[in-house]
Design a protein around this motif. Structure first.
Motif, PDB file in Angstrom:
ATOM      1  N   GLY A   1     -13.680   2.595 -15.555  1.00  0.00           N
ATOM      2  CA  GLY A   1     -13.903   2.744 -14.127  1.00  0.00           C
ATOM      3  C   GLY A   1     -13.025   3.812 -13.503  1.00  0.00           C
ATOM      4  N   GLN A   2     -13.348   4.144 -12.270  1.00  0.00           N
ATOM      5  CA  GLN A   2     -12.562   5.151 -11.557  1.00  0.00           C
ATOM      6  C   GLN A   2     -11.222   4.557 -11.137  1.00  0.00           C
ATOM      7  N   MET A   3     -10.213   5.402 -11.144  1.00  0.00           N
ATOM      8  CA  MET A   3      -8.859   4.945 -10.877  1.00  0.00           C
ATOM      9  C   MET A   3      -8.535   5.048  -9.386  1.00  0.00           C
ATOM     10  N   LEU A   4      -7.994   3.972  -8.844  1.00  0.00           N
ATOM     11  CA  LEU A   4      -7.510   3.945  -7.480  1.00  0.00           C
ATOM     12  C   LEU A   4      -6.011   3.695  -7.494  1.00  0.00           C
ATOM     13  N   GLU A   5      -5.348   4.104  -6.427  1.00  0.00           N
ATOM     14  CA  GLU A   5      -3.900   4.004  -6.356  1.00  0.00           C
ATOM     15  C   GLU A   5      -3.500   3.328  -5.046  1.00  0.00           C
ATOM     16  N   PHE A   6      -2.611   2.355  -5.131  1.00  0.00           N
ATOM     17  CA  PHE A   6      -2.105   1.659  -3.954  1.00  0.00           C
ATOM     18  C   PHE A   6      -0.801   2.312  -3.503  1.00  0.00           C
ATOM     19  N   MET A   7      -0.719   2.671  -2.218  1.00  0.00           N
ATOM     20  CA  MET A   7       0.464   3.348  -1.700  1.00  0.00           C
ATOM     21  C   MET A   7       0.899   2.697  -0.389  1.00  0.00           C
ATOM     22  N   ILE A   8       2.218   2.542  -0.223  1.00  0.00           N
ATOM     23  CA  ILE A   8       2.813   2.066   1.027  1.00  0.00           C
ATOM     24  C   ILE A   8       3.615   3.202   1.644  1.00  0.00           C
ATOM     25  N   GLU A   9       3.449   3.377   2.946  1.00  0.00           N
ATOM     26  CA  GLU A   9       4.166   4.445   3.638  1.00  0.00           C
ATOM     27  C   GLU A   9       5.667   4.179   3.605  1.00  0.00           C
ATOM     28  N   SER A  10       6.416   5.212   3.329  1.00  0.00           N
ATOM     29  CA  SER A  10       7.873   5.083   3.292  1.00  0.00           C
ATOM     30  C   SER A  10       8.399   4.743   4.677  1.00  0.00           C
TER      31      SER A  10
END
Length: 564
Positions: free
Chosen positions: A553-562
């Motif tokens: 599957g396609q890769m997704l990335e979880f990010m939190i704002e600094s």
């Protein structure tokens, strides 16, 4: 990309190899009705050739003839009248007759029955019917199919609010997974303002055969003035005709490049996440997908441009340049009269669709600055109202008709190509927007850390689209009711949820979690490598990578704002 909820009828036309000249096969490629996949053969009638020839002579006298043209005179009724009894002008009768003749030739026999069944399904669902036409013979492409109408007094197919018309091709690369954007992010490119060739003006048949070293002397453009006018048109897409701000308008940002080099154009596309490319300037048909003149001695063809547009995730490409939807042509050597053979799949619009650009809007013939600006203003406003691309084109086309009249070709000039997998959604429709907590709200839960789920391109390992997790709860899955829709066969209808949870005492920093509900699980990657979770709940860490259902599957990335 999610499938469209709007019923779609796609029809293909191809020339048949038979002793009979101009014999075509017409068949339904896509239909909302399982009984609608029908086939019909018919010859191109002489009367239609005569009408098409007369149309060219009146509205496009410099166009090159092809095998579907006839030297005869169109049989127009001399005493044709309108509903009010006023005699119609010759141009109006000719525009109307070509549209009716094209409709009657295309929608006959089983094709007509398939159309009627599809319309019935759409009416039953209280939805419009999307109609797409795949023209597989190059001689058919210059014809203004957008003028088709069932009979006098009824709107042309490209002007109807119940029929959303576009052209397409099924010889395409598949579209990558991509969801509707949250805003319009536009790169406006202004090309060379004057193109010379030995100080003389080439006619259309010559410019259609331009090579890399040949250019035509075209009218000088006022680039700075045009840039200001076009930028203003896009930036005011959230303002109605009375000058009032539309409450649910789409935010829009525009960056302008004037006469960039090829390197500058590519660099800018790769730097920011644009979803619309708008080119204004000179261009001519050429065998490799047309030729755009960026600056003196600098050109780029459609095949070269397609690579970077697909890689950078452009959803809509708009070309305010003459003949950008026309194929290049070559002379037929065996013809006694000067006829020309169109080169298949050579138009700029079609080449971009072939490579995987979801939607391309070009011009069938030359268009004036005033006509183009009027169209773009209406088109931008329609996109700002969250209309689909094909519906927005119809609205803008209606504006051209109102300003420049039915018996003038302006409203027939814009040609929209849409990828067969593209549902037309550029920005998220209003009914699918989540109710969000206002930034000024005072609650007992404290603030939610800003976070995103980003779709990452494996080719360049960079994010190509992001979805904010503003509400603290996002649903992921294949079904239409999800906030993030992933149309892959191994993704469950309701696959997972990502949510923010506060501590019971309200003192600790809130955290994001992922909970899996799926059949095949979710793959997560942290410092220990890839691991599969199944019907479990885990804490998400900024930078964690996710794949839903399968390692393919396609890769997704979880990010939190600094927070610094």
């Amino acid at each position: 990309m999610s499938s469209s909820e709007t019923p779609c009828l796609s029809i293909a036309i191809a020339r048949m190899s038979t002793p009979v000249a101009n014999h075509f096969a017409t068949w339904v490629v896509q239909s909302p009705d399982w009984n609608g996949y029908v086939h019909h053969d018919s010859s191109w009638p002489d009367a239609l050739s005569q009408t098409w020839q007369a149309w060219l002579e009146l509205f496009s006298p410099d166009s090159v003839p092809n095998r579907l043209c006839s030297g005869g005179t169109a049989h127009l009724p001399l005493n044709a009248t309108s509903d009010s009894g006023r005699q119609l002008s010759y141009s109006t009768r000719l525009m109307q007759q070509l549209g009716i003749n094209l409709w009657q030739w295309l929608f006959q026999g089983p094709i007509q029955a398939s159309l009627h069944r599809s319309q019935g399904i759409a009416i039953g669902q209280e939805l419009p019917l999307r109609i797409r036409l795949d023209l597989r013979d190059a001689d058919l492409i210059p014809i203004p199919w957008e003028t088709m109408q069932p009979q006098a007094g009824q709107p042309a197919i490209s002007l109807s609010q119940y029929l959303w018309f576009s052209r397409t091709t099924f010889d395409v690369n598949p579209l990558p997974q991509r969801l509707a954007a949250q805003k319009l992010n536009i790169l406006l490119v202004l090309g060379e303002n004057q193109v010379q060739n030995s100080g003389r003006l080439l006619n259309v048949s010559e410019s259609f055969n331009l090579g890399e070293e040949q250019t035509s002397c075209l009218p000088q453009l006022k680039l700075e003035e045009e840039a200001i006018a076009l930028s203003s048109a896009f930036e005011q897409c959230g303002i109605d005709l009375q000058g009032n701000q539309i409450e649910t308008h789409v935010s829009c940002s525009v960056k302008t490049l004037i006469q960039p080099t090829v390197e500058q154009l590519i660099s800018e596309l790769e730097t920011d996440r644009y979803n619309i490319l708008f080119y204004a300037g000179h261009g001519v048909p050429a065998p490799d997908g047309g030729l755009l003149f960026l600056r003196p001695n600098t050109t780029i063809n459609g095949t070269e441009l397609a690579q970077v547009l697909v890689r950078c995730g452009i959803i809509l490409a708009v070309f305010n340049t003459c003949w950008s939807a026309q194929p290049a042509v070559e002379t037929l050597p065996e013809a006694s009269n000067p006829l020309f053979q169109a080169i298949p799949s050579s138009s700029l619009a079609k080449v971009l669709i072939h490579h995987g650009v979801p939607a391309v809007l070009g011009m069938r013939d030359s268009i004036t600055d005033s006509e183009a600006l009027s169209f773009i203003q209406a088109f931008a406003r329609a996109l700002g109202e969250r209309l689909s691309v094909d519906q927005a084109v119809a609205v803008a086309r209606q504006q051209l008709l109102a300003l420049y009249k039915f018996n003038q070709p302006a409203w027939t000039l814009p040609i929209l190509y849409m990828h067969p997998e593209f549902d037309g959604v550029l920005v998220q429709p209003l009914e699918k927007i989540k109710t969000e907590m206002p930034n000024t709200a005072v609650t007992g839960f404290g603030t939610i850390p800003r976070a995103w789920l980003r779709l990452v391109s494996p080719a360049v390992n960079t994010p190509i689209q992001a979805w904010p997790l503003d509400t603290g709860l996002v649903r992921v899955g294949r079904g239409e009711g999800n906030d993030v829709i992933i149309s892959e066969q191994w993704v469950s209808s309701k696959h997972a949820e990502i949510f923010c949870r506060h501590s019971s005492d309200g003192k600790s920093q809130p955290n994001y979690f992922l909970k899996d509900f799926s059949r095949y699980g979710t793959l997560v990657c942290n410092h220990e490598g890839w691991q599969r979770i199944h019907h479990q709940e885990i804490t998400l860490i900024s930078g964690m990578q996710l794949k839903f259902g399968s390692s393919q599957g396609q890769m997704l990335e979880f990010m939190i704002e600094s927070q610094s």
